[in-house]
Design a protein around this motif. Sequence first.
Motif, short mmCIF file in Angstrom:
data_model
loop_
_atom_site.label_atom_id
_atom_site.label_comp_id
_atom_site.label_asym_id
_atom_site.label_seq_id
_atom_site.Cartn_x
_atom_site.Cartn_y
_atom_site.Cartn_z
N ALA A 175 19.85 63.77 74.42
CA ALA A 175 21.19 63.21 74.67
C ALA A 175 22.27 64.14 74.13
O ALA A 175 23.32 64.32 74.76
CB ALA A 175 21.30 61.82 74.02
N ARG B 146 22.45 57.50 75.14
CA ARG B 146 21.03 57.17 75.06
C ARG B 146 20.80 55.68 75.22
O ARG B 146 19.85 55.26 75.88
CB ARG B 146 20.46 57.65 73.72
CG ARG B 146 18.95 57.52 73.62
CD ARG B 146 18.43 57.96 72.28
NE ARG B 146 18.67 56.97 71.24
CZ ARG B 146 18.11 57.00 70.03
NH1 ARG B 146 17.32 58.02 69.71
NH2 ARG B 146 18.37 56.08 69.14
N ALA C 1 14.50 62.00 72.12
CA ALA C 1 15.48 61.31 72.97
C ALA C 1 16.90 61.60 72.48
O ALA C 1 17.81 61.84 73.29
CB ALA C 1 15.21 59.81 72.98
N LEU C 2 17.11 61.58 71.15
CA LEU C 2 18.43 61.88 70.60
C LEU C 2 18.80 63.34 70.87
O LEU C 2 19.93 63.64 71.26
CB LEU C 2 18.45 61.59 69.10
CG LEU C 2 19.76 61.89 68.38
CD1 LEU C 2 20.90 61.05 68.95
CD2 LEU C 2 19.63 61.64 66.88
#
Length: 523
Positions: A385, A228, A381-382
């Motif tokens: 990823a 990320r 976003a995490l």
Amino acid sequence: MQHCAYQFTIGGHMDGPLLAIDRLDERPVVEQIVEAMRDAILTGALRPGDRVASTRVLAAELGTARSSVVSAYEQLAGEGYVELRQGAPTLVAQLGGRTDAGHGATDAARRRRPAASAAPAIERSPAGRAERTAGALGARPAPRLDLRPGRPSVTRLDERAWRSAWRHAAAAEVPVDDPPRFGEPRLRAAIAEHVRHARGFACDPDDIVVTAGTSEAVGLIGTALGDRLGARPLVAVEDPGYPNARQVLARAGADLVPIPVGEHGLRLDALRGLDRPADAILVTPSHQYPLGGRLPVAARLDLLEHARRTGAVVLEDDYDSEFRHVGPPMPTLASLDGSTADADAAVEARENRRVVLIGSFSKVMTPWLRLGYAVLPHDEALRAAIAVVREESPSPVPGIVQLAVAHLLTTGVLRRHIAATRRDYAHRRKLVLAALGDLPGTQLVGLDGGLHAVLRLPGHDAVDAVTRRLDAAGIAVARLDEYSASAGDGQPGIVLGYAGVGDRELADALALLRAAVLAAPAG
């Protein structure tokens, strides 16, 4: 009626020993049952493998409360004299190295012999497997008694329910695909419910990712963070702390920065003093590993506020919170996230946005499963990823294992197992306190919860002397300096686990440890 007796049936014949209780005896009934059965086993009247009466039958024959017989059997099981398993008959245990009771041996000599129940426990531990492999290569053999931390007891496991769970999993239709990337849906739902009941944290099945234990969870998050960020993440780790987690993070491409630990856990002043804020913080707030400190709620809120201001992800390793011996359980960081948001960040309130709660079934059941989980924050976003990492490296947990554990969770087997082992561990904790709590020049810590204790010693010379004596007796413990994040800068002491052995074995080992400490150099 002043006297009540029961003759044990062996091999279908009434030729077993006579167990009697005396109503005029001042000793409690439980103590009389324990002593009578212990003597019968030690003298050979009851032999290894003999099936003893059920608690219901024995209570009826003796005219006493069934709870008294249950308590007596539990004490005998803890001492290693009988094998007490839910859903199976109670059997006389094999006492170490003896195929016959041996009428000529003295009681004292018999009591010193270790119960053979330690052997399968060693076989089930990761350390035991490593020792076994090393032994095959001509290296050091496995210890006689393994008191290294991380080894739970499996003697309370309901074998009938365990086998039923695997039969249930095997009966499912055989898929042609890999298990789902984030885990079998039934297991994810069961884990979400387990976390809600055990830790008071409400999460959804979609928040769960199934992992092959804590180490795999930490490595997964570390790899996803690097992807990320597009750079090597800087991860703050506790010092002393969990060595495997540091190794896994380093292999995942992270740079590590050690943060010293105080009496209550991670020192926030040292964390704030970093020249470069950490991208992630790995912490064990409910039972710092290995020293046992517990981060107060105010400090937890401060940690979350620091993470919010710096944008850090918090990895909360909640490795043994099911076993709390002193005080009520503390709230998870994940359940508190959002409580620290100020007026300018009100949108973050009431929602976990930066804490990954990591748990495992290794301590509550057995490391044999190699199964854990991570509860992800609402950080898209995490999550994206992590999904990419899982797509490239699918879950190493077989689907059939996931189905079996889901069955153990949904049928209440795990909840009952935790309740039973919690009582055993609390008793063994008392044995540790009684044997080591008053040693001069030492400090016994880490016993408020969990399955291990730390005995601080006055110097490394004392540690060397104690471990040499234990090694000679075939007893394995861990050195405290092995947990240091800085080579050559560890604290003197030993770390011992007390969960995976019987009471008699533990008591004998603690007596030897006490003598070794008293004979060790004072400074």
